[in-house]
Motif scaffolding. Structure first.
Motif, PDB file in Angstrom:
ATOM      1  N   ASP A   1       0.834  -1.212   0.000  1.00  0.00           N
ATOM      2  CA  ASP A   1       0.000   0.000   0.000  1.00  0.00           C
ATOM      3  C   ASP A   1       0.865   1.256   0.000  1.00  0.00           C
ATOM      4  O   ASP A   1       0.570   2.232  -0.692  1.00  0.00           O
TER       5      ASP A   1
ATOM      6  N   ARG B   1       2.328   1.912  -3.405  1.00  0.00           N
ATOM      7  CA  ARG B   1       1.300   2.452  -4.315  1.00  0.00           C
ATOM      8  C   ARG B   1       1.076   3.941  -4.048  1.00  0.00           C
ATOM      9  O   ARG B   1       0.978   4.751  -4.976  1.00  0.00           O
TER      10      ARG B   1
ATOM     11  N   HIS C   1       3.954   5.926  -5.365  1.00  0.00           N
ATOM     12  CA  HIS C   1       3.852   6.048  -6.829  1.00  0.00           C
ATOM     13  C   HIS C   1       2.920   7.206  -7.199  1.00  0.00           C
ATOM     14  O   HIS C   1       3.233   7.993  -8.105  1.00  0.00           O
TER      15      HIS C   1
ATOM     16  N   ARG D   1       6.656   1.959  -8.280  1.00  0.00           N
ATOM     17  CA  ARG D   1       5.869   0.941  -8.980  1.00  0.00           C
ATOM     18  C   ARG D   1       6.651  -0.366  -9.115  1.00  0.00           C
ATOM     19  O   ARG D   1       6.085  -1.450  -9.002  1.00  0.00           O
TER      20      ARG D   1
ATOM     21  N   TRP E   1       6.487  -1.962  -5.780  1.00  0.00           N
ATOM     22  CA  TRP E   1       5.130  -2.495  -5.601  1.00  0.00           C
ATOM     23  C   TRP E   1       4.971  -3.816  -6.333  1.00  0.00           C
ATOM     24  O   TRP E   1       4.394  -4.771  -5.802  1.00  0.00           O
TER      25      TRP E   1
END
Length: 202
Positions: A64, A67, A70, A195, A198
């Motif tokens: 999380d 994200r 990002h 990203r 992630w």
């Protein structure tokens, strides 16, 4: 500029910057900060480290966070103070708060050493001491370092006192150790984007 961008993202409800005062208002997020959550996970798991359920929980929180970072970075925002106490875990997931150091990645301002020790890449301090400008560094990679340090802290229930050389002593999947090492590696070997981090966490 940073607060205007944060407002577009819904991170700030209102803000004011005048010679007389400065303030910004964020939405209230009910929950506990990640340092409290991490201690709780370790209490439930026992002294030998996180059990499978809580390792999965830690990975979910880190995912999380990646994200969210990002989203920050694609909107030209560098948080600059990613640490467990600035991460709130609520029923709907993770929220990154405290925008006091928020900086546009493209800013022409001189780099500062602000941030929190152990969650801030020591290289940032060295660059700031040389008078480097913000837009001359890749601020994305410094947030990524901090995200790796946060993941380390969740798994170890401690901060990475020796930076990228900090040893992982608690049992955890080798893949997670690899993600931590890559996110805290030297700049040229570090993840190029949140990203990418992630995707590995996913």
């Amino acid at each position: 500029r940073a607060l205007q961008a944060a407002r577009k993202l819904g991170l700030v409800l209102e803000h004011e910057l005048t010679p007389q005062r400065f303030h910004y208002v964020m939405p209230f997020v009910p929950g506990d900060d990640l340092s409290v959550i991490s201690r709780r996970m370790h209490e439930l798991s026992g002294p030998d480290g996180l059990d499978d359920k809580n390792v999965r929980g830690a990975v979910g929180h880190a995912r999380d966070l990646a994200r969210i970072l990002h989203d920050f970075h694609t909107n030209d925002l560098w948080h600059k103070d990613v640490k467990p106490s600035n991460i709130i875990v609520s029923s709907d997931g993770v929220h990154l708060v405290d925008l006091g150091l928020l900086t546009p990645l493209s800013s022409a301002m001189t780099l500062t050493t602000h941030g929190t020790e152990y969650f801030r890449d020591p290289e940032l301090v060295r660059l700031a001491m040389r008078g480097v400008k913000v837009h001359e560094v890749d601020g994305v990679k410094f947030d990524i370092y901090s995200a790796g340090a946060v993941l380390y802290s969740m798994l170890e229930n401690s901060f990475p006192a020796h930076g990228s050389l900090s040893r992982i002593t608690k049992p955890c999947p080798e893949a997670l150790q690899w993600i931590i090492r890559r996110s805290m590696a030297d700049l040229d070997a570090r993840y190029g984007s949140a990203r990418e981090m992630w995707a590995d966490l996913q």
